[in-house]
Write a protein that holds these residues in place. Structure first.
Motif, PDB file in Angstrom:
ATOM      1  N   LEU A   1      -2.716  -1.595  -2.290  1.00  0.00           N
ATOM      2  CA  LEU A   1      -3.019  -0.263  -2.804  1.00  0.00           C
ATOM      3  C   LEU A   1      -1.753   0.434  -3.296  1.00  0.00           C
ATOM      4  O   LEU A   1      -1.758   1.081  -4.352  1.00  0.00           O
ATOM      5  N   LYS A   2      -0.657   0.288  -2.553  1.00  0.00           N
ATOM      6  CA  LYS A   2       0.602   0.927  -2.957  1.00  0.00           C
ATOM      7  C   LYS A   2       1.145   0.301  -4.246  1.00  0.00           C
ATOM      8  O   LYS A   2       1.720   0.985  -5.087  1.00  0.00           O
ATOM      9  N   LYS A   3       0.937  -1.005  -4.398  1.00  0.00           N
ATOM     10  CA  LYS A   3       1.389  -1.650  -5.631  1.00  0.00           C
ATOM     11  C   LYS A   3       0.570  -1.160  -6.828  1.00  0.00           C
ATOM     12  O   LYS A   3       1.116  -0.902  -7.908  1.00  0.00           O
ATOM     13  N   LYS A   4      -0.732  -1.041  -6.632  1.00  0.00           N
ATOM     14  CA  LYS A   4      -1.575  -0.514  -7.709  1.00  0.00           C
ATOM     15  C   LYS A   4      -1.166   0.909  -8.073  1.00  0.00           C
ATOM     16  O   LYS A   4      -1.172   1.295  -9.246  1.00  0.00           O
ATOM     17  N   GLU A   5      -0.813   1.686  -7.066  1.00  0.00           N
ATOM     18  CA  GLU A   5      -0.388   3.067  -7.310  1.00  0.00           C
ATOM     19  C   GLU A   5       0.837   3.103  -8.216  1.00  0.00           C
ATOM     20  O   GLU A   5       0.949   3.968  -9.096  1.00  0.00           O
ATOM     21  N   ALA A   6       1.767   2.153  -8.015  1.00  0.00           N
ATOM     22  CA  ALA A   6       2.966   2.101  -8.861  1.00  0.00           C
ATOM     23  C   ALA A   6       2.588   1.929 -10.325  1.00  0.00           C
ATOM     24  O   ALA A   6       3.119   2.607 -11.214  1.00  0.00           O
ATOM     25  N   VAL A   7       1.653   1.027 -10.602  1.00  0.00           N
ATOM     26  CA  VAL A   7       1.235   0.762 -11.972  1.00  0.00           C
ATOM     27  C   VAL A   7       0.579   1.997 -12.580  1.00  0.00           C
ATOM     28  O   VAL A   7       0.876   2.389 -13.715  1.00  0.00           O
ATOM     29  N   LEU A   8      -0.299   2.628 -11.822  1.00  0.00           N
ATOM     30  CA  LEU A   8      -1.036   3.780 -12.352  1.00  0.00           C
ATOM     31  C   LEU A   8      -0.113   4.963 -12.609  1.00  0.00           C
ATOM     32  O   LEU A   8      -0.262   5.675 -13.612  1.00  0.00           O
ATOM     33  N   LEU A   9       0.849   5.182 -11.741  1.00  0.00           N
ATOM     34  CA  LEU A   9       1.796   6.280 -11.942  1.00  0.00           C
ATOM     35  C   LEU A   9       2.644   6.048 -13.187  1.00  0.00           C
ATOM     36  O   LEU A   9       2.931   6.985 -13.947  1.00  0.00           O
ATOM     37  N   LEU A  10       3.041   4.784 -13.388  1.00  0.00           N
ATOM     38  CA  LEU A  10       3.869   4.484 -14.552  1.00  0.00           C
ATOM     39  C   LEU A  10       3.069   4.630 -15.842  1.00  0.00           C
ATOM     40  O   LEU A  10       3.562   5.170 -16.838  1.00  0.00           O
ATOM     41  N   LEU A  11       1.824   4.159 -15.842  1.00  0.00           N
ATOM     42  CA  LEU A  11       0.984   4.309 -17.027  1.00  0.00           C
ATOM     43  C   LEU A  11       0.641   5.765 -17.304  1.00  0.00           C
ATOM     44  O   LEU A  11       0.453   6.157 -18.457  1.00  0.00           O
TER      45      LEU A  11
END
Length: 265
Positions: free
Chosen positions: A139-149
């Protein structure tokens, strides 16, 4: 004291002494935040320098050499998250992102906003917390992607590139990357060839085996740096791709008939 903690791809690094972190064949994208100190990444063409507050997105299938330095009385410190292809494939489907034309840019750099600062602060805690559930880490890894996008939609070019390297100009690639200490199978893969095809094409172009040409080319560059640029052997051998000064000195003398310390005297 140098310390690196890796919790399933969430990495906290802290170096109180300058370090050359070696060469890496980067197979998957990743996102790193520089907390203090500075980091330099050389991709074969350009040396990129990253400072506190920088968030760095790097693409897959590149070669990079990293050096990390403390600064202003503080250690070098960073927090990073490694992103594997299954996770990125899942996100690309869930959020309607499709693979975009591959970019040749090795790194994208962003300055931290409040969301990213808080996010990497939470990663800093998680990196050395034991027994975290795999679901939470994902979940934390997915959060990184979404924040960057959220900050930069064009980052999808690096994140959602699921292609494999195509066949490229071998001669140009080797002149750009001969200093990197990576295996021949990795070099072959990055040029879009099988190992057998890589060796066959290489000898057609250079009339030498890959290992012999790479060492000769490194020594030629070292001679130039020492003789023309007045650099010291101890400051050159790592830069041109040798792992130890003793091996460099032995190979240099065998090639040129002189110890590297005798050049230019």
């Amino acid at each position: 004291m140098n310390k690196v903690e890796n919790n399933s791809g969430i990495i906290h690094a802290c170096y109180t002494e300058a370090t050359r972190a070696g060469e890496h064949f980067i197979e998957d994208p990743g996102i790193s935040c520089i907390i203090s100190g500075s980091m330099t990444a050389f991709d074969g063409t350009v040396a990129h320098t990253f400072l506190p507050g920088d968030v760095v997105l790097y693409r897959k299938n590149i070669l990079a050499r990293f050096s990390k330095q403390p600064a202003n009385g503080k250690p070098f410190e960073s927090v990073a998250v490694l992103l594997d292809q299954p996770l990125l494939l899942e996100l690309s489907k869930d959020f309607g992102e499709k693979a975009t034309p591959r970019t040749e840019k090795s790194f994208n750099t962003y300055h931290s906003n409040e969301l990213l600062i808080n996010y990497f602060g939470s990663l800093r805690l998680l990196s050395h917390t034991k027994n975290l559930s795999p679901a939470l880490l994902q979940l934390k890894k997915k959060e990184a992607v979404l924040l960057l996008l959220q900050q930069d939609p064009s980052a999808a070019q690096l994140l959602f590139d699921f292609s494999i390297p195509g066949k490229i100009d071998l001669e140009a690639f080797m002149h750009q990357h001969y200093k990197f200490n990576v295996s021949l199978p990795q070099l072959a893969y990055l040029t879009g060839r099988s190992l057998a095809s890589f060796k066959r094409d290489f000898e057609k172009i250079f009339s030498l085996s890959p290992n012999r040409w790479i060492q000769r080319r490194r020594l030629q560059e070292a001679y130039y740096l020492i003789n023309d640029k007045k650099r010291k052997p101890k400051d050159v051998f790592l830069e041109v791709g040798f792992e130890t000064l003793s091996h460099f000195s032995y190979a240099f003398k065998k090639q040129f008939g002189l110890n590297p310390s005798a050049i230019g005297i």
